[in-house]
Scaffold this motif. Structure first.
Motif, PDB file in Angstrom:
ATOM      1  N   GLU A   1       0.840  -1.191   0.000  1.00 36.97           N
ATOM      2  CA  GLU A   1       0.000   0.000   0.000  1.00 36.97           C
ATOM      3  C   GLU A   1       0.884   1.253   0.000  1.00 36.97           C
ATOM      4  O   GLU A   1       0.625   2.207  -0.723  1.00 36.97           O
TER       5      GLU A   1
ATOM      6  N   MET B   1      -7.734   6.045   1.961  1.00 39.54           N
ATOM      7  CA  MET B   1      -7.181   6.984   1.012  1.00 39.54           C
ATOM      8  C   MET B   1      -8.055   8.224   0.915  1.00 39.54           C
ATOM      9  O   MET B   1      -9.265   8.118   0.805  1.00 39.54           O
TER      10      MET B   1
ATOM     11  N   MET C   1      -2.552   8.686   1.612  1.00 41.38           N
ATOM     12  CA  MET C   1      -2.931   7.378   2.090  1.00 41.38           C
ATOM     13  C   MET C   1      -2.378   7.157   3.486  1.00 41.38           C
ATOM     14  O   MET C   1      -1.198   7.418   3.730  1.00 41.38           O
TER      15      MET C   1
ATOM     16  N   SER D   1      -5.663   0.243   4.757  1.00 42.97           N
ATOM     17  CA  SER D   1      -5.382   1.595   4.280  1.00 42.97           C
ATOM     18  C   SER D   1      -6.661   2.385   4.118  1.00 42.97           C
ATOM     19  O   SER D   1      -7.756   1.840   4.066  1.00 42.97           O
TER      20      SER D   1
END
Lengths: 450, 450
Positions: B248, B428, B388, B426
């Motif tokens: 990621e 974003m 992110m 994650s």
């Protein structure tokens, strides 16, 4: 000029039709009245449309159906008596219906459409008759004569574009024009009905055709609530919302409107006013193209449950052009309509209504994803709820996300998913089904209590 | 047993190679050493691989290239002298390279691969020679003899699965094994190189083959930072992160690793330790499959800019099965690889790198969307940045979204888009390009300062 459409409960009895008359009389701009067939007088009642369907079925099977026919006529008779109308209007309605019932039954769908449409058609005649008897000039208008031309798909008619120019000519007629909802005529003169609930569609088409200043939709609620009253007690009413907001809200549990019905009005940029026949002085809710938004960023909160998420991961997925498209193709092959596709780098989830996914389909789809896409991992999770906050005002409002996320966190609700960024007027939070109520209440508290 | 891979800067000079020797000597488990060709000694230097490419090009054009040949040999000579090696190793290297250069040049790609691969191959020979001269038993291992078999795609070799079983046999050999990175052999015995930076790939394959307990990757930084040091001063170092977190982060500006290189190690579940040749006692960063996450939910923050969003709206879009898939097909027809597709009810946005969208392509695509999909509105917005936050710990951490959204709101950053819900590690945030720095700093402050 205004188009006023009245639903079935607004026309279920003589008493209700008197209210409609008062409403029309009260505003001379209400030139166009679109009517449904008489609906339910109380919870256990049967709508005239359903009586007509039973009647048509009886005639299709046995070539006659006295009992069913009389059930229909007795509804009109009761109304006529209550309104002190002369009985020639009932004779006219009876003869019209008998003619249809004893007419061509060789095409059952077409026959059914004609019988169903008579519910609205005869109600329009009765109401025009009543208005005249009260000294208000009113004319029944046949959709045929008016030029409401539709595609020849029984039960699913689509308006043809040439209708609008013809309908516009109705502006020049005198008096109040009473127009039956729910159906039009095919190019070769056959009655064809819209999908069920289609009187809203007729009103919307007529409003677009005559370029009404507003399309008034009379129903039996004062206005649209900002949140489901089963979840939040005494919620605020929405005075004004945009088409976009209405669409977003209607997605998740706000069953105000058959939203396809609004397309003609939407495209012609005609505002829609939702009003209550039983309380016509209440402000109601207005659906507009553009509104000023001075009352905070959020206009409504909706939620809908029964979603599932199909999670797919594959190392280096984001290097593969076409991965997402091929995944959606696999779902499409099983006619699965999806809602959202949040994605990470090497994973993507597809959110859709779980009623589309029986165990057999699930197995097949999961197998295809492993085999055809070489996925590392596929996981299906069920019982998700989508909670949506809607409002034009959140568009450029720094901090709306923070307020919403805070409210959810403080209520102990974990956010499983966020969808924000395409629509400028909504933000969607995926939460576990068990958290639905708490999530909605927390968001309402945050954005509507002060 | 450990596999230790050293990059070009770790092997650029005799002094550097002495450090490598100390590192290998310090830990008897370091049985496998994978080496690159000598890299840059300073900013203005030229890598041996680039000298070799120039040399190969000269030979392809003129059938000779004394100057270029000598430039390569002088690099090895300088190293050998610094390490006090006997000059027979240089003779051996010279003869090997000359043989290749005067060999078959009928297939330029194949010839180029052979010349380039000699950089690693001869460096491995030199290093094994040096280790022995220092009293450490070491053996150069040819990928051919060891059985590293690859597909026959010059410059883009893919390892063939049978290689792993053969490589495993290397475990039984005595001494330290010095293995040249960057290339393998096709089934019919031709040298074929991996994509550039491919020594990482060789190390990863070898680690998987010999089932190493760890794959040590020596480079010239102490560890991976939790955020870009150009945006935040003296950021925290990451001691441990999972493969998923690494992927990621590598997506958005964390250029630690050629992440394709890690696939063999990833699939064999071998941890990767990033270490600094110039400071081998620093802890470094370890990439693992599972880690305990006790230090807050977020392990790193990354950002990447130059994105655009293609917004498409159509009234009642969500009733149309296949709309999203057909939209993605239109992009795929122009080879556009997309990143995210946030969606509302009647709209969808596709986020992708804007360098894929020249004005001509934009015009064509927008026209197709209007025409083929009947969209109401299509808008392209450029210069978006994706920020992110990454961490396994945010998985079931109620309130992480709220903390992040708050931090951004307080920094006055409007969130244009959120993508959360597929990846569990994650989140974003799409923000305007001008807000990138402030957004990253605000998030770092929130999750790393205490």
């Amino acid at each position: 000029m205004k188009v006023a459409k009245f639903g079935g409960t607004s026309l279920a009895s003589g008493e209700q039709i008197q209210k409609v008359f008062q409403i029309i009389k009260a505003d001379p701009l209400r030139k166009f009245v679109v009517v449904s067939a008489p609906g339910k007088r109380d919870q256990d009642d049967t709508k005239v449309t359903d009586l007509l369907i039973a009647c048509a079925e009886q005639f299709l099977k046995h070539g006659e159906g006295k009992e069913q026919f009389e059930a229909v006529i007795s509804r009109y008779t009761e109304i006529a008596k209550y309104l002190n109308l002369t009985m020639d209007i009932i004779d006219r309605i009876s003869m019209d219906l008998l003619e249809i019932l004893h007419g061509d039954r060789s095409n059952p769908n077409r026959f059914m459409d004609a019988v169903k449409a008579s519910g609205e058609d005869n109600n329009a005649k009765l109401i025009a008759h009543y208005f005249n008897s009260e000294g208000l000039e009113a004319h029944y208008v046949s959709p045929k004569e008016a030029g409401l031309i539709v595609s020849d798909e029984p039960g699913n008619a689509q308006v043809l574009p040439e209708s609008y120019d013809r309908l516009r000519l109705l502006r020049d007629r005198t008096g109040v024009l009473v127009f039956p909802g729910f159906f039009g005529y095919s190019q070769d003169g056959q009655i064809v009905t819209f999908s069920r609930g289609g009187s809203d569609i007729s009103g919307s088409i007529l409003a677009a055709g005559v370029q009404a200043e507003v399309y008034e939709n009379f129903t039996d609620v004062d206005s649209v609530f900002s949140v489901n009253p089963n979840i939040v007690e005494n919620p605020k009413e929405i005075a004004e919302l945009t088409y976009r907001e209405m669409r977003e809200l209607s997605y998740a549990g706000f069953a105000v409107f058959h939203d396809e019905a609004l397309i003609p009005a939407f495209r012609a940029q005609i505002p829609v006013q939702i009003k209550n026949t039983n309380n016509p002085t209440a402000t109601g809710t207005k659906i507009v193209h553009v509104r000023s938004y001075t009352n905070g960023p959020v206009v409504g909160i909706a939620s809908d449950n029964g979603f599932c998420s199909l999670y797919v991961s594959k190392y280096l997925m984001n290097r593969e052009i076409g991965f997402g498209r091929r995944l959606l193709q696999i779902l499409e092959d099983d006619n699965i309509s999806y809602e959202h596709t949040p994605s990470g780098i090497d994973d993507i989830s597809v959110i859709f209504h779980q009623n589309q996914l029986d165990p057999e389909t699930e197995e097949k789809i999961v197998e295809r994803i492993y085999k055809e896409l070489g996925a590392d991992n596929v996981v299906v999770e069920r019982n998700l709820t989508m909670v949506m906050i809607v409002g034009e005002g959140m568009r450029h409002n720094v901090g709306t996300t923070a307020r919403a996320a805070n409210a959810l966190a403080q209520a102990g609700v974990n956010i499983e998913m966020i969808n924000q960024g395409s629509s400028e007027v909504s933000m969607m939070f995926g939460v576990k089904g068990v958290d639905e109520k708490r999530a909605v209440q927390a968001l309402y508290e945050e954005f509507f209590s002060n």
